[in-house]
Motif scaffolding. Sequence first.
Motif, PDB file in Angstrom:
ATOM      1  N   PHE A   1       0.827  -1.208   0.000  1.00 59.35           N
ATOM      2  CA  PHE A   1       0.000   0.000   0.000  1.00 59.35           C
ATOM      3  C   PHE A   1       0.865   1.263   0.000  1.00 59.35           C
ATOM      4  O   PHE A   1       0.601   2.210  -0.755  1.00 59.35           O
ATOM      5  CB  PHE A   1      -0.918   0.015   1.229  1.00 59.35           C
ATOM      6  N   ILE A   2       1.876   1.282   0.838  1.00 52.72           N
ATOM      7  CA  ILE A   2       2.732   2.464   0.933  1.00 52.72           C
ATOM      8  C   ILE A   2       3.464   2.704  -0.382  1.00 52.72           C
ATOM      9  O   ILE A   2       3.593   3.848  -0.840  1.00 52.72           O
ATOM     10  CB  ILE A   2       3.721   2.298   2.118  1.00 52.72           C
ATOM     11  N   ARG A   3       3.909   1.635  -1.027  1.00 46.44           N
ATOM     12  CA  ARG A   3       4.555   1.775  -2.334  1.00 46.44           C
ATOM     13  C   ARG A   3       3.586   2.376  -3.338  1.00 46.44           C
ATOM     14  O   ARG A   3       3.958   3.231  -4.154  1.00 46.44           O
ATOM     15  CB  ARG A   3       5.038   0.406  -2.820  1.00 46.44           C
ATOM     16  N   GLU A   4       2.328   1.963  -3.297  1.00 49.21           N
ATOM     17  CA  GLU A   4       1.351   2.425  -4.284  1.00 49.21           C
ATOM     18  C   GLU A   4       0.719   3.759  -3.926  1.00 49.21           C
ATOM     19  O   GLU A   4      -0.123   4.255  -4.667  1.00 49.21           O
ATOM     20  CB  GLU A   4       0.287   1.352  -4.505  1.00 49.21           C
ATOM     21  N   GLN A   5       1.146   4.363  -2.814  1.00 45.60           N
ATOM     22  CA  GLN A   5       0.827   5.775  -2.598  1.00 45.60           C
ATOM     23  C   GLN A   5       1.589   6.648  -3.588  1.00 45.60           C
ATOM     24  O   GLN A   5       1.228   7.800  -3.820  1.00 45.60           O
ATOM     25  CB  GLN A   5       1.192   6.195  -1.171  1.00 45.60           C
TER      26      GLN A   5
END
Length: 430
Positions: free
Chosen positions: A172-176
């Motif tokens: 999720f953090i990567r896809e922010q």
Amino acid sequence: MFNQAQLIAEIQQAADQVQLHSNKATELFKNALIDTVTHTVTPQNTTDIFVATGDIPAMWLRDSTFQVLPYLQLIQTVPQVKTLIQGVLNQQLAYVRHDPYANAFNQTASGAHYTTDSSNIPISDLVWERKFEIDSLCAPLHLAAQLYQTSGTTEHLTPEFWQTVALIMATFIREQHHETSDYVFNRPDCPPSDTLSHEGHGAPIGYTGMVWSGFRPSDDACQYGYLVPGNMYIVVVITELLALIGAENIDQPELVGAMTTLKEQIETGIADFAVVRPTPTADPIWAYEVDGLGHVNLMDDANVPSLLSAPFLGYCSIDEPLYQQTRGFILSPANPYFYAGQFLAGIGSPHTPPHHVWPIALAMVGLTTTNLAAVTAQIDLIAATDNGTLQCHEGVHVDNPAQYTREWFSWANMTYCQLVFHYLALKAKA
């Protein structure tokens, strides 16, 4: 040890004790409740349980969660339900560890795929389809939290579970910041809804704090990269996990910090970018999708998570003014996927032909109200859509119940069962 025959017998016994206000509604409930555990559930080994979506021989992380979630209503009287949920969860998390960007998986590493095209990054033999849908990663975590809330069990909260949670949060953090992600999905010779634009990267986006999603819960491509109901779902599961960690005094300080920050950033992103006015004088509502560049998509889709389902998932209360304003918009012709005809009125999807309403969405109308008469009406409406098959379908034509998509769709069956359990709970309080 999972005993499927015993589980089937105990669920059948529980179903036989239910008598609804009409014989048709009762008959559909009893068939739907037993159908999933009888025909879609397959033990893989002593720990993992595979759940097929119905007429497609693959397991969706999202679908399988909502296929078994209603059984938690029986966990106090049917102890085998706990073993079922734990087995499904084990299988889901194993799939996530295998590929957190995939949405659907094979029962074995058979090499079966949705299509045989070779345009995408090569996918493993275990993956049916590699569409990145943020709700696919939320759904197993929601199931784990609901298992804890309904049973108090912590058997599934193993070190491997928390490692998988950390993997999901890192994804999720990567896809922010999707512009730095390696993920692409570029399928040739298909409708635009079945692939991502811009050479598989999706439409341009600006940073919002929300998490980018390539595809919706319908498996259709997002028009704009920030799917608001999906981001609401992330907030829900993080809230559930943080509460669980606190209640059980679980030592995960780095994970707690990462989840807390992510939750705050998403909540800020929703407030800053997804609350809009359909017209200058209208009350504000939540958009379905935004891109952080000023574009918004005002609609709702039948598939869950949806804007309609926000209270059911636990994102807000039913009485939340912003939800009620959004609900009024999406349950009206202002929503381009709201259809009304001689037989049905409700939300459909661009995933199915025009003028088809989904029983899942009809059930969600009832699951997001405490008005017993309204819930009863939705039960009757769905029961009238089966066309004599004792199955809830994907989409049903608003003028003709004999015209529908998908003969067998387990997710729809079990959402109807969830609605019946909601009805029974309301009736017991009345």
